[in-house]
Design a protein around this motif. Structure first.
Motif, PDB file in Angstrom:
ATOM      1  N   ALA A   1       0.831  -1.209   0.000  1.00  0.00           N
ATOM      2  CA  ALA A   1       0.000   0.000   0.000  1.00  0.00           C
ATOM      3  C   ALA A   1       0.868   1.262   0.000  1.00  0.00           C
ATOM      4  CB  ALA A   1      -0.923  -0.004   1.203  1.00  0.00           C
ATOM      5  N   ALA A   2       2.021   1.214   0.684  1.00  0.00           N
ATOM      6  CA  ALA A   2       2.909   2.373   0.710  1.00  0.00           C
ATOM      7  C   ALA A   2       3.547   2.630  -0.640  1.00  0.00           C
ATOM      8  CB  ALA A   2       3.994   2.152   1.764  1.00  0.00           C
ATOM      9  N   LYS A   3       3.728   1.571  -1.435  1.00  0.00           N
ATOM     10  CA  LYS A   3       4.324   1.704  -2.760  1.00  0.00           C
ATOM     11  C   LYS A   3       3.295   1.683  -3.873  1.00  0.00           C
ATOM     12  CE  LYS A   3       8.622   1.609  -1.277  1.00  0.00           C
ATOM     13  NZ  LYS A   3       9.552   2.752  -1.462  1.00  0.00           N
ATOM     14  N   SER A   4       2.028   1.773  -3.517  1.00  0.00           N
ATOM     15  CA  SER A   4       0.982   1.659  -4.539  1.00  0.00           C
ATOM     16  C   SER A   4       1.026   2.785  -5.559  1.00  0.00           C
ATOM     17  CB  SER A   4      -0.399   1.627  -3.869  1.00  0.00           C
ATOM     18  OG  SER A   4      -0.607   2.817  -3.108  1.00  0.00           O
TER      19      SER A   4
ATOM     20  N   ALA B   1       3.238   1.638  -8.518  1.00  0.00           N
ATOM     21  CA  ALA B   1       2.886   0.412  -9.245  1.00  0.00           C
ATOM     22  C   ALA B   1       1.392   0.373  -9.487  1.00  0.00           C
ATOM     23  CB  ALA B   1       3.325  -0.817  -8.443  1.00  0.00           C
ATOM     24  N   ASP B   2       1.028  -0.312 -10.567  1.00  0.00           N
ATOM     25  CA  ASP B   2      -0.381  -0.470 -10.932  1.00  0.00           C
ATOM     26  C   ASP B   2      -0.912  -1.748 -10.292  1.00  0.00           C
ATOM     27  OD1 ASP B   2      -2.866  -0.352 -12.032  1.00  0.00           O
ATOM     28  OD2 ASP B   2      -2.233  -0.975 -14.044  1.00  0.00           O
ATOM     29  N   LEU B   3      -1.848  -1.609  -9.369  1.00  0.00           N
ATOM     30  CA  LEU B   3      -2.419  -2.764  -8.667  1.00  0.00           C
ATOM     31  C   LEU B   3      -3.791  -3.151  -9.182  1.00  0.00           C
ATOM     32  CD1 LEU B   3      -1.515  -1.817  -4.974  1.00  0.00           C
ATOM     33  CD2 LEU B   3      -0.242  -3.314  -6.517  1.00  0.00           C
ATOM     34  N   SER B   4      -4.198  -2.581 -10.285  1.00  0.00           N
ATOM     35  CA  SER B   4      -5.561  -2.809 -10.768  1.00  0.00           C
ATOM     36  C   SER B   4      -5.819  -4.264 -11.141  1.00  0.00           C
ATOM     37  CB  SER B   4      -5.845  -1.906 -11.971  1.00  0.00           C
ATOM     38  OG  SER B   4      -4.910  -2.173 -13.015  1.00  0.00           O
ATOM     39  N   GLY B   5      -4.765  -4.992 -11.496  1.00  0.00           N
ATOM     40  CA  GLY B   5      -4.949  -6.393 -11.873  1.00  0.00           C
ATOM     41  C   GLY B   5      -4.608  -7.365 -10.777  1.00  0.00           C
ATOM     42  N   GLU B   6      -4.262  -6.861  -9.594  1.00  0.00           N
ATOM     43  CA  GLU B   6      -3.837  -7.723  -8.492  1.00  0.00           C
ATOM     44  C   GLU B   6      -5.017  -8.155  -7.626  1.00  0.00           C
ATOM     45  OE1 GLU B   6      -0.962  -8.960  -7.830  1.00  0.00           O
ATOM     46  OE2 GLU B   6       0.346  -7.857  -9.214  1.00  0.00           O
ATOM     47  N   ASN B   7      -4.965  -9.413  -7.202  1.00  0.00           N
ATOM     48  CA  ASN B   7      -5.927  -9.923  -6.235  1.00  0.00           C
ATOM     49  C   ASN B   7      -5.396  -9.587  -4.839  1.00  0.00           C
ATOM     50  OD1 ASN B   7      -7.685 -11.325  -4.614  1.00  0.00           O
ATOM     51  ND2 ASN B   7      -7.169 -13.350  -5.411  1.00  0.00           N
ATOM     52  N   PRO B   8      -6.032  -8.702  -4.091  1.00  0.00           N
ATOM     53  CA  PRO B   8      -5.484  -8.298  -2.789  1.00  0.00           C
ATOM     54  C   PRO B   8      -5.362  -9.450  -1.799  1.00  0.00           C
ATOM     55  CG  PRO B   8      -7.739  -7.523  -3.025  1.00  0.00           C
ATOM     56  CD  PRO B   8      -7.331  -8.048  -4.369  1.00  0.00           C
ATOM     57  N   LEU B   9      -6.124 -10.502  -1.985  1.00  0.00           N
ATOM     58  CA  LEU B   9      -6.046 -11.629  -1.060  1.00  0.00           C
ATOM     59  C   LEU B   9      -4.742 -12.400  -1.215  1.00  0.00           C
ATOM     60  CD1 LEU B   9      -9.668 -13.092  -1.442  1.00  0.00           C
ATOM     61  CD2 LEU B   9      -8.883 -11.190  -0.027  1.00  0.00           C
TER      62      LEU B   9
ATOM     63  N   ALA C   1      -7.910  -6.439   1.646  1.00  0.00           N
ATOM     64  CA  ALA C   1      -8.887  -5.829   0.733  1.00  0.00           C
ATOM     65  C   ALA C   1      -9.175  -4.384   1.116  1.00  0.00           C
ATOM     66  CB  ALA C   1     -10.169  -6.647   0.733  1.00  0.00           C
ATOM     67  N   ALA C   2      -9.122  -4.079   2.412  1.00  0.00           N
ATOM     68  CA  ALA C   2      -9.383  -2.713   2.858  1.00  0.00           C
ATOM     69  C   ALA C   2      -8.170  -1.804   2.656  1.00  0.00           C
ATOM     70  CB  ALA C   2      -9.787  -2.709   4.324  1.00  0.00           C
ATOM     71  N   LEU C   3      -6.967  -2.332   2.823  1.00  0.00           N
ATOM     72  CA  LEU C   3      -5.764  -1.518   2.719  1.00  0.00           C
ATOM     73  C   LEU C   3      -5.389  -1.211   1.274  1.00  0.00           C
ATOM     74  CD1 LEU C   3      -3.531  -3.214   5.468  1.00  0.00           C
ATOM     75  CD2 LEU C   3      -4.518  -0.909   5.548  1.00  0.00           C
ATOM     76  N   LEU C   4      -5.597  -2.168   0.381  1.00  0.00           N
ATOM     77  CA  LEU C   4      -5.171  -2.001  -1.011  1.00  0.00           C
ATOM     78  C   LEU C   4      -6.340  -1.480  -1.841  1.00  0.00           C
ATOM     79  CD1 LEU C   4      -3.105  -5.297  -1.311  1.00  0.00           C
ATOM     80  CD2 LEU C   4      -2.280  -3.009  -0.780  1.00  0.00           C
ATOM     81  N   ASP C   5      -6.551  -0.186  -1.786  1.00  0.00           N
ATOM     82  CA  ASP C   5      -7.675   0.419  -2.508  1.00  0.00           C
ATOM     83  C   ASP C   5      -7.498   0.329  -4.016  1.00  0.00           C
ATOM     84  OD1 ASP C   5      -8.855   1.099  -0.115  1.00  0.00           O
ATOM     85  OD2 ASP C   5      -7.839   3.037   0.006  1.00  0.00           O
ATOM     86  N   GLY C   6      -6.224   0.331  -4.470  1.00  0.00           N
ATOM     87  CA  GLY C   6      -5.983   0.322  -5.910  1.00  0.00           C
ATOM     88  C   GLY C   6      -6.162  -1.030  -6.554  1.00  0.00           C
ATOM     89  N   ALA C   7      -6.207  -2.087  -5.768  1.00  0.00           N
ATOM     90  CA  ALA C   7      -6.367  -3.423  -6.327  1.00  0.00           C
ATOM     91  C   ALA C   7      -7.825  -3.687  -6.666  1.00  0.00           C
ATOM     92  CB  ALA C   7      -5.867  -4.466  -5.338  1.00  0.00           C
ATOM     93  N   ARG C   8      -8.032  -4.647  -7.546  1.00  0.00           N
ATOM     94  CA  ARG C   8      -9.403  -4.973  -7.943  1.00  0.00           C
ATOM     95  C   ARG C   8     -10.117  -5.720  -6.826  1.00  0.00           C
ATOM     96  NH1 ARG C   8      -9.904 -10.306  -9.153  1.00  0.00           N
ATOM     97  NH2 ARG C   8      -7.990 -11.492  -9.548  1.00  0.00           N
ATOM     98  N   GLN C   9     -11.417  -5.686  -6.855  1.00  0.00           N
ATOM     99  CA  GLN C   9     -12.211  -6.392  -5.861  1.00  0.00           C
ATOM    100  C   GLN C   9     -12.308  -7.878  -6.216  1.00  0.00           C
ATOM    101  OE1 GLN C   9     -13.512  -5.365  -2.921  1.00  0.00           O
ATOM    102  NE2 GLN C   9     -12.349  -3.485  -3.304  1.00  0.00           N
ATOM    103  N   PRO C  10     -11.984  -8.766  -5.275  1.00  0.00           N
ATOM    104  CA  PRO C  10     -12.055 -10.200  -5.576  1.00  0.00           C
ATOM    105  C   PRO C  10     -13.500 -10.637  -5.838  1.00  0.00           C
ATOM    106  CG  PRO C  10     -10.799  -9.764  -3.577  1.00  0.00           C
ATOM    107  CD  PRO C  10     -11.498  -8.494  -3.919  1.00  0.00           C
ATOM    108  N   SER C  11     -13.632 -11.659  -6.671  1.00  0.00           N
ATOM    109  CA  SER C  11     -14.955 -12.230  -6.938  1.00  0.00           C
ATOM    110  C   SER C  11     -15.372 -13.127  -5.777  1.00  0.00           C
ATOM    111  CB  SER C  11     -14.917 -13.033  -8.232  1.00  0.00           C
ATOM    112  OG  SER C  11     -14.047 -14.147  -8.110  1.00  0.00           O
ATOM    113  N   GLY C  12     -16.628 -13.567  -5.809  1.00  0.00           N
ATOM    114  CA  GLY C  12     -17.121 -14.441  -4.753  1.00  0.00           C
ATOM    115  C   GLY C  12     -16.343 -15.751  -4.671  1.00  0.00           C
TER     116      GLY C  12
END
Length: 289
Positions: free
Chosen positions: A77-80, A83-91, A163-174
Motif C-alpha cells: 500500500a505504501a508503494k501503490s 505500481a499499478d495494482l488494478s490487476g492484483e488480487n489483494p487476497l 482488501a481494505a488496505l489495497l484500494d488500488g487493487a481490484r475487488q475479488p470475486s465471490g
C-alpha cells in the motif's frame, strides 16, 4: 440357664454364586456406560487444549500469518503510487505468511500423535481406550477442527484487512473469496492432518517433523537447482506440485502455466492424506504400542 438363641440369618454377599450357577457373580455399584467415539473425542480435546505445545504452535501460527500478511499489505500500500495494482488480487498477499505458518500446523499435527510415544503416555491412552482405531480417529477429528478454525479466522482477518488496505487493487470475486479463505483453510488443516498420520507412522516427533518440512520445502528447492535441459520435465513437475505453488493456486497465481488449478490442490492433498491415514490406521492396529 437361658436357652441359646439360634444365629440370625445373614444376607448372602454380592459375590456369592447364584442358585444353579457354578461361578460367583458380582454386580458393580458403579453404573457401566458403553463407550463410543464421543468419549474419545472428549478425552483428546482435553489433551490438546491442556498441553503447552498447542498454545505455542497456534500462537506462532497466528503471529506469522496475521503479522506477515498485514506487513506485506502495508508495504504494498505504501508503494501503490509507483505500481499499478488494478490487476492484483489483494487476497494473494496473505500467502507469504501462510507458507511459514504451515510449519506450525505441521509441528502440532506431529506432536498430537508422536509426543505420546516419546513420553510413554500412549500406553495409558490405549488402556483407557483399547480400540486403537477409535483413538486415532478422535485425534484426527479434534486436530482437524482446531486447525481449520484457527486457519479460517487468521486467513479471513488477513483477507479483509488486505482488501481494505489495497484500494488500488481490484475487488475479488465471490469464488476468489471462497478459495482464498475457506478453501485454503481446508488445505492447511489437511496438511496438518497428514502430519498427524505421519507422526503416528514414524512414532518419533523430530523425525516426522523433519520429513514433513522436507515435503513442503524440498521439491521447490531441488527444482531451483535443476539447470540441465534433460531434467526440464522433472523440474516442471516439482514446481507444479510443490506445496508453495499449490498454496498460490488458491489465489489464482502459479509458478508455472500448467499443473494444478482451481480446487485441484485441495483434492490432491485430500487424496494423499487419506492414503497415509489409512496406512497409519493399519499399522496402529498391527504393531505393538
Amino acid at each position: 440357664m437361658s436357652t441359646p438363641q439360634p444365629p440370625m440369618p445373614q444376607a448372602a454377599p454380592a459375590w456369592q454364586a447364584a442358585p444353579g450357577s457354578a461361578y460367583p457373580t458380582y454386580t458393580s455399584p458403579i453404573p457401566v456406560v458403553r463407550t463410543h467415539l464421543g468419549h474419545a473425542i472428549s478425552s483428546e480435546w482435553t489433551k490438546i487444549r491442556s498441553v503447552r505445545s498447542t498454545m505455542w504452535t497456534l500462537g506462532v501460527f497466528l503471529l506469522l500469518v496475521v503479522g506477515i500478511g498485514l506487513l506485506v499489505a502495508l508495504l504494498v500500500a505504501a508503494k501503490s503510487g509507483d505500481a499499478d495494482l488494478s490487476g492484483e488480487n489483494p487476497l494473494s498477499f496473505g500467502v507469504f505468511g501462510l507458507l511459514l505458518g504451515s510449519i506450525c500446523l505441521i509441528t502440532l499435527g506431529v506432536l498430537t500423535t508422536a509426543s505420546e510415544y516419546g513420553t510413554g503416555m500412549i500406553r495409558t491412552t490405549m488402556v483407557a481406550c483399547p480400540s486403537r482405531g477409535r483413538v486415532l480417529a478422535a485425534k484426527a477429528v479434534v486436530f482437524f477442527a482446531v486447525a481449520f478454525t484457527v486457519s479460517l479466522l487468521s486467513v479471513g482477518l488477513v483477507a479483509f484487512a488486505d482488501a481494505a488496505l489495497l484500494d488500488g487493487a481490484r475487488q475479488p470475486s465471490g469464488m476468489e473469496w471462497l478459495k482464498g479463505t475457506f478453501g485454503i483453510s481446508l488445505y492447511l488443516a489437511l496438511l496438518g492432518l497428514l502430519s498427524l498420520a505421519v507422526g503416528s507412522v514414524i512414532r518419533h516427533s523430530a523425525g516426522a517433523i523433519t520429513i514433513m518440512i522436507g515435503l513442503v520445502l524440498a521439491p521447490l528447492v531441488i527444482a531451483l537447482f535443476m539447470f540441465s535441459e534433460s531434467l526440464d520435465r522433472v523440474r516442471t513437475a516439482l514446481f507444479e506440485y510443490s506445496i508453495p505453488n499449490q498454496l498460490s493456486v488458491f489465489y489464482s497465481n502459479s509458478l508455472t502455466r500448467s499443473g494444478p488449478s482451481g480446487w485441484d490442490p485441495l483434492w490432491i492433498m485430500a487424496g494423499v492424506t487419506a492414503v497415509v491415514f489409512a496406512g497409519a490406521w493399519l499399522l496402529l492396529e498391527r504393531r505393538d504400542v
